[in-house]
Scaffold this active site. Structure first.
Site, PDB file in Angstrom:
ATOM      1  CG  ASN A   9      26.584 -19.578 121.367  1.00 37.79           C
ATOM      2  OD1 ASN A   9      25.990 -19.828 122.473  1.00 37.79           O
ATOM      3  ND2 ASN A   9      26.427 -20.266 120.418  1.00 37.79           N
ATOM      4  CD1 TRP A  10      30.384 -18.511 127.044  1.00 37.33           C
ATOM      5  CD2 TRP A  10      29.630 -18.604 129.053  1.00 37.33           C
ATOM      6  NE1 TRP A  10      30.984 -17.732 127.985  1.00 37.33           N
ATOM      7  CE2 TRP A  10      30.790 -17.714 129.049  1.00 37.33           C
ATOM      8  CE3 TRP A  10      28.836 -18.881 130.369  1.00 37.33           C
ATOM      9  CZ2 TRP A  10      31.007 -16.870 130.370  1.00 37.33           C
ATOM     10  CZ3 TRP A  10      29.117 -17.885 131.386  1.00 37.33           C
ATOM     11  CH2 TRP A  10      30.085 -17.139 131.407  1.00 37.33           C
ATOM     12  CE  LYS A  11      28.497 -23.334 120.108  1.00 38.32           C
ATOM     13  NZ  LYS A  11      28.755 -24.009 119.000  1.00 38.32           N
ATOM     14  CG  HIS A  92      24.127 -20.780 116.623  1.00 38.54           C
ATOM     15  ND1 HIS A  92      24.379 -21.882 116.412  1.00 38.54           N
ATOM     16  CD2 HIS A  92      25.154 -20.110 116.983  1.00 38.54           C
ATOM     17  CE1 HIS A  92      25.629 -22.377 116.494  1.00 38.54           C
ATOM     18  NE2 HIS A  92      26.186 -21.168 117.082  1.00 38.54           N
ATOM     19  CD  GLU A  94      25.674 -25.487 117.648  1.00 34.68           C
ATOM     20  OE1 GLU A  94      25.259 -24.899 118.961  1.00 34.68           O
ATOM     21  OE2 GLU A  94      26.965 -25.304 117.554  1.00 34.68           O
ATOM     22  CD  GLU A 164      28.275 -18.353 114.430  1.00 34.76           C
ATOM     23  OE1 GLU A 164      29.062 -18.123 115.218  1.00 34.76           O
ATOM     24  OE2 GLU A 164      27.113 -19.101 114.630  1.00 34.76           O
ATOM     25  N   GLY A 170      32.798 -25.283 115.285  1.00 32.25           N
ATOM     26  CA  GLY A 170      33.225 -26.269 116.307  1.00 32.25           C
ATOM     27  C   GLY A 170      34.046 -27.426 115.554  1.00 32.25           C
ATOM     28  CB  SER A 210      36.948 -22.912 114.201  1.00 29.53           C
ATOM     29  OG  SER A 210      36.346 -23.887 114.132  1.00 29.53           O
ATOM     30  N   GLY A 231      32.599 -19.433 120.000  1.00 31.19           N
ATOM     31  CA  GLY A 231      31.847 -20.728 120.630  1.00 31.19           C
ATOM     32  C   GLY A 231      33.016 -21.339 121.742  1.00 31.19           C
TER      33      GLY A 231
END
Ligand code: PEP
Length: 247
Positions: A9-11, A92, A94, A164, A170, A210, A231
């Site tokens: 997931n490159w965000k 997700h 976020e 997750e 992160g 992570s 991530g």
């Protein structure tokens, strides 16, 4: 029967030239054919990456669950499908946190994606607060019940679950392999109770939070962990390679 999947997931990272370079490096890596690799780049790069994709799948981080219309700034699932996207991320943390995506809205997204035959990676996971009060298992199962478990068993075949824990995303604080295995086996048990043996034996459950080259092997060796949603470490070709070969 369970698929091994490593998804990146490159965000909202990377400029265009960096994204093209990273994708070509990942494309050229020699990874077992048993491992499915998917990257989720920022939406504006998807078309370019899909054109050069041979070994790596390209998915979308987000979409709006309406076919078309007056939804300024949004991209529909039909538009993604039209340019060759077959995989989407839904749920997700976020998007739940920063964009207020509720369980009900996520259910709409799931339905819109499944309706078009898209593969869904559905994310679930608890906050530290929830874990500290020992409610993490029921919290996660409630997320699945609310947004996912209305699907039929045939529709569920298009779904991969990603566990997750929010406190691990992160933060550099990975769940221990024991914590991951406990939750993954609990999730698999919930699939068994809702859908039966065949679905429970075949659904892939990924760990995210992570995950990196130094902990991937231990996490992937857990019997109910089928791969990872990555991530930060997916932004470095070497790290993504190490994780993709950590089975
Ligand atoms: C993620 O955002 O899905 C994720 C797992 O991030 P990270 O690997 O950076 O914790």
């Amino acid at each position: 029967m369970r698929k091994k999947i490593v998804a990146g997931n490159w965000k909202m990272n990377l400029l265009h030239s960096d994204a093209i370079r990273l994708f070509s490096e990942i494309e050229n890596q020699q990874v077992s054919e048993d491992v499915i690799r998917i990257v989720f780049p920022p939406c504006i790069y998807i078309s370019d990456l899909i054109k050069s994709a041979k070994n790596v799948l390209v998915g979308a981080q987000n979409f709006y669950p309406k076919e078309n219309g007056a939804y300024t700034g949004e991209v529909s699932i039909n538009q993604l499908k039209d340019i060759g996207v077959n995989h989407v991320l839904i749920g997700h943390s976020e998007r739940r946190m920063f964009f207020n995506e509720t369980n009900e809205f996520l259910k709409e997204k799931v339905d819109a994606a499944i309706h078009l035959g898209m593969h869904v990676i559905f994310c679930c996971g608890e906050s530290l607060e929830v874990r500290d009060t020992n409610n993490h298992e029921s919290f996660v199962i409630n997320q699945l019940n609310s947004s996912l478990y209305h699907l039929t068993s045939d529709q569920l075949k298009l779904v991969t679950i990603a566990y997750e824990p929010i406190w691990a995303i992160g933060t550099g604080r990975t769940a221990t392999s024991q914590q991951a295995e406990e939750m993954h086996s609990h999730i698999r048990k919930s699939v068994l109770e809702r859908y039966g043996n065949e679905s429970a034996d075949s659904i892939s459950i990924l760990y995210g939070g992570s995950c990196n080259p130094s902990n991937a092997k231990e996490l992937f060796s857990c019997s109910n962990v089928d791969g990872g949603l990555i991530g930060g470490a997916s932004l470095k070709a070497d790290d993504f390679f190490s994780i993709s070969t950590a089975y």
